[in-house]
Design an enzyme around this catalytic site. Structure first.
Site, PDB file in Angstrom:
ATOM      1  CD  GLU A 113       0.660  -1.520  -4.656  1.00 58.34           C
ATOM      2  OE1 GLU A 113       1.591  -1.395  -3.817  1.00 58.34           O
ATOM      3  OE2 GLU A 113       0.651  -0.974  -5.762  1.00 58.34           O
ATOM      4  CB  CYS A 145       5.464  -0.248  -4.070  1.00 62.10           C
ATOM      5  SG  CYS A 145       4.449  -0.790  -5.455  1.00 62.10           S
TER       6      CYS A 145
END
Length: 453
Positions: A226, A260
Site C-alpha cells: 500500500e 496517502c
C-alpha cells in the site's frame, strides 16, 4: 532508534537496535510460536483479539500521547486512531471464522472444497504517519487467520512500536505470535530472505515498495504493498459547494496533511473556479495550526524537518513554474516543523504540484473545461489509491466513480477513508493487494484445494 518531537524539536527516548543474532532468535521464536498458533481455534484467537481491543481502549490516552509526541498529530486524532484500532480488532475477532470457512465446490469428486490455511510468519514494514492503525490493519487479520507477525516499524516512531507490542503482550497472546524488531533496512532484507518468513506487507512510499517487491520477488514470497497516492477530488459544476469544501479540506488537512488517501488534487470546472477558491481559502484559513497537545489545535507539525523541506521545495518549484499561491506557502518562523495550510492554483501538467504527491497540508487546484477533461486529469497520474467525485446528481457521480475513475477506492460526496468492512488498496504505483474486509484476511493464506474421490 530515537524519535524527535516535531513540535518541540526535542529528542525522545532511545530504543537500542536489535543485533543480527537477536533478529535470528526472534524469527526462530516466531516460527516455534506459529507451530502452535496455527492449530488454535478461532474462538481462542477471537477472545485474545477482543482483549487487545480492551487494552487499546483502557490505555487510549497513554497510547495517543506517544503518537502525538513522536509524529505530531493532534491528540484528538491520536485518540481516534487508537479507537479505530480497537474496532479492527473486534471486527476480525467476530468475522474471521466466517471469512475463512471452507468453500464447498461441486465437482466429479465425492467431496471437494477450498480451505484457507495460514502461511506462517508475516513480516510487516510499517510507516510513521498512522503508527498504530497501519500496524493493526495488517496484524488483526493476519493473527486471526493463524499467522504470526514480525514488525519493523518506521525508525522515527519506536515508542509506538514498543507500545503496540505491549498491547498483544497484555492481551495474553503467546510469546512469539507478535514480535517487534528495531532493525535497519539491511537487516530487513535479511528477514525477507529468511526461510521461515513466508510473506511481506509494506505501507510506505512507492520507492520503498518497489525495493521490497524486488527483494520479495527474488525469493518468491507473497507481498502486499500500500503505497503513495495523489488522490483527485472532482468537483462537478452542480456540486453542493459547502459540502465539497468542508469535506475536501477536512481530507486534505487530516493527519497534518500526511495521509496517502487525503484529497490532493482539487479538480474544478472553470465555471465555479472563482467561487470555489474563495470558499477554499476561507475554510483552510479557519484551521488553527500549532501545539498538537492543545485541544483547540486543528493542525500540528509535520513529522520532521526533512519532510517539511521536501514539501516546501515542491511548492516553491511549482510557483516558479507558474502556479499561484493564494494561501500559505511560507515556512513559519517558529519552533517545530510546522507548515501552514497552503493553496496552489493555476496548477498545470509538468509542475511538481501536478505530477508528484504533496505529503503535507497543501491543496492544488486544477481547472478544467468539463467533465470529460476532469476525468482525464484525475486519471493522469502514476498513482491510483483513491479518488472522489462531488455532485448533487448522485446517480451520475456514482456511474463516473464506478466506471471512469481509476483508483482502488472511489467515493461519492465523501472523503476517501479506510474501513474494516471495505477492501483497501491501490493500483499502478499505489501498489497491489488489498487490506481489510474479507479480501484482506485472504491475502496471507494458502488457498488450498482438497479433492476426495
Amino acid at each position: 532508534m530515537q524519535a524527535i518531537n516535531p513540535a518541540t524539536e526535542q529528542p525522545l527516548k532511545v530504543h537500542p537496535n536489535h543485533s543480527d543474532e537477536e533478529v535470528r532468535g526472534t524469527i526462530e521464536e516466531a516460527q516455534s510460536a506459529f507451530n502452535d498458533w496455527e492449530n488454535t481455534s478461532f474462538s481462542h484467537r477471537s477472545n485474545l483479539m477482543k482483549k487487545a481491543a480492551d487494552v487499546l481502549r483502557s490505555e487510549q490516552k497513554a497510547f495517543a500521547k506517544v503518537m502525538t509526541e513522536e509524529m505530531g498529530k493532534t491528540l484528538k486524532e491520536s485518540e481516534a486512531e487508537v479507537e479505530k484500532c480497537a474496532w479492527v480488532c473486534e471486527f476480525y475477532a467476530e468475522k474471521a471464522e466466517e471469512f475463512l470457512k471452507d468453500e464447498l465446490i461441486e465437482t466429479d469428486a465425492s467431496k471437494s472444497y477450498v480451505r484457507h490455511c495460514p502461511l506462517g510468519i508475516v513480516f510487516a514494514i510499517m510507516p510513521w504517519n498512522y503508527p498504530f492503525w497501519q500496524v493493526f490493519r495488517f496484524a488483526a487479520p493476519s493473527l486471526m487467520a493463524g499467522n504470526v507477525a514480525i514488525l519493523k516499524h518506521a525508525p522515527n516512531v519506536p515508542g509506538c512500536a514498543a507500545a503496540i507490542f505491549s498491547v498483544f503482550e497484555k492481551a495474553g497472546f503467546p510469546k512469539g505470535v507478535f514480535n517487534n524488531l528495531f532493525i535497519s533496512n539491511e537487516q530487513a532484507s535479511d528477514v525477507i530472505a529468511h526461510k521461515h518468513v513466508k510473506a511481506v506487507t509494506l505501507t510506505g512510499s512507492t520507492r520503498a515498495g518497489k525495493e521490497v517487491a524486488k527483494q520479495a520477488g527474488a525469493v518468491l514470497k507473497k507481498c502486499v504493498l500500500e503505497l503513495g497516492g495523489s488522490d483527485p477530488y472532482i468537483i462537478l459544476e452542480d456540486a453542493d459547494l459547502d459540502l465539497a469544501i468542508e469535506t475536501t479540506v477536512a481530507s486534505r488537512l487530516k493527519n497534518n496533511g500526511q495521509s496517502c488517501i487525503s484529497a490532493k488534487r482539487f479538480i474544478v470546472p472553470e465555471s465555479i473556479k472563482e467561487t470555489f477558491e474563495e470558499k477554499l481559502v476561507e475554510e483552510m484559513k479557519s484551521y488553527r495550526f500549532g501545539d498538537p497537545t492543545d485541544e483547540q489545535t486543528d493542525l500540528g507539525p509535520m513529522v520532521g524537518k526533512k519532510y517539511r523541506d521536501q514539501l516546501h521545495g515542491k511548492v516553491t518549484r511549482s510557483i516558479e513554474a507558474g502556479a499561484r499561491c493564494i494561501l500559505g506557502g511560507e515556512v513559519p518562523d517558529m519552533k517545530g516543523y510546522y507548515y501552514p495550510p497552503t493553496i496552489l492554483t493555476n496548477v498545470k501538467k509538468g509542475m511538481p504540484a501536478y505530477e508528484e504527491e504533496l505529503f503535507g497540508p497543501v491543496a492544488t487546484v486544477i481547472t478544467v473545461k468539463d467533465e470529460e477533461e476532469a476525468l482525464k486529469v484525475a486519471n493522469d497520474t502514476y498513482y491510483g489509491l483513491g479518488g472522489a467525485i462531488f455532485s448533487k446528481d448522485v446517480e451520475r457521480a456514482e456511474k463516473l466513480a464506478a466506471t471512469k475513475l481509476e483508483a482502488g477506492s472511489c467515493f461519492v460526496n465523501a472523503m476517501v477513508q479506510s474501513d474494516p468492512r471495505l477492501p483497501f488498496g491501490g493500483i499502478n504505483e499505489s501498489g497491489f493487494g488489498r487490506e481489510l474486509s474479507h479480501h484482506g484476511i485472504k491475502e496471507f493464506v494458502n488457498v488450498k484445494t482438497v479433492y476426495v474421490k
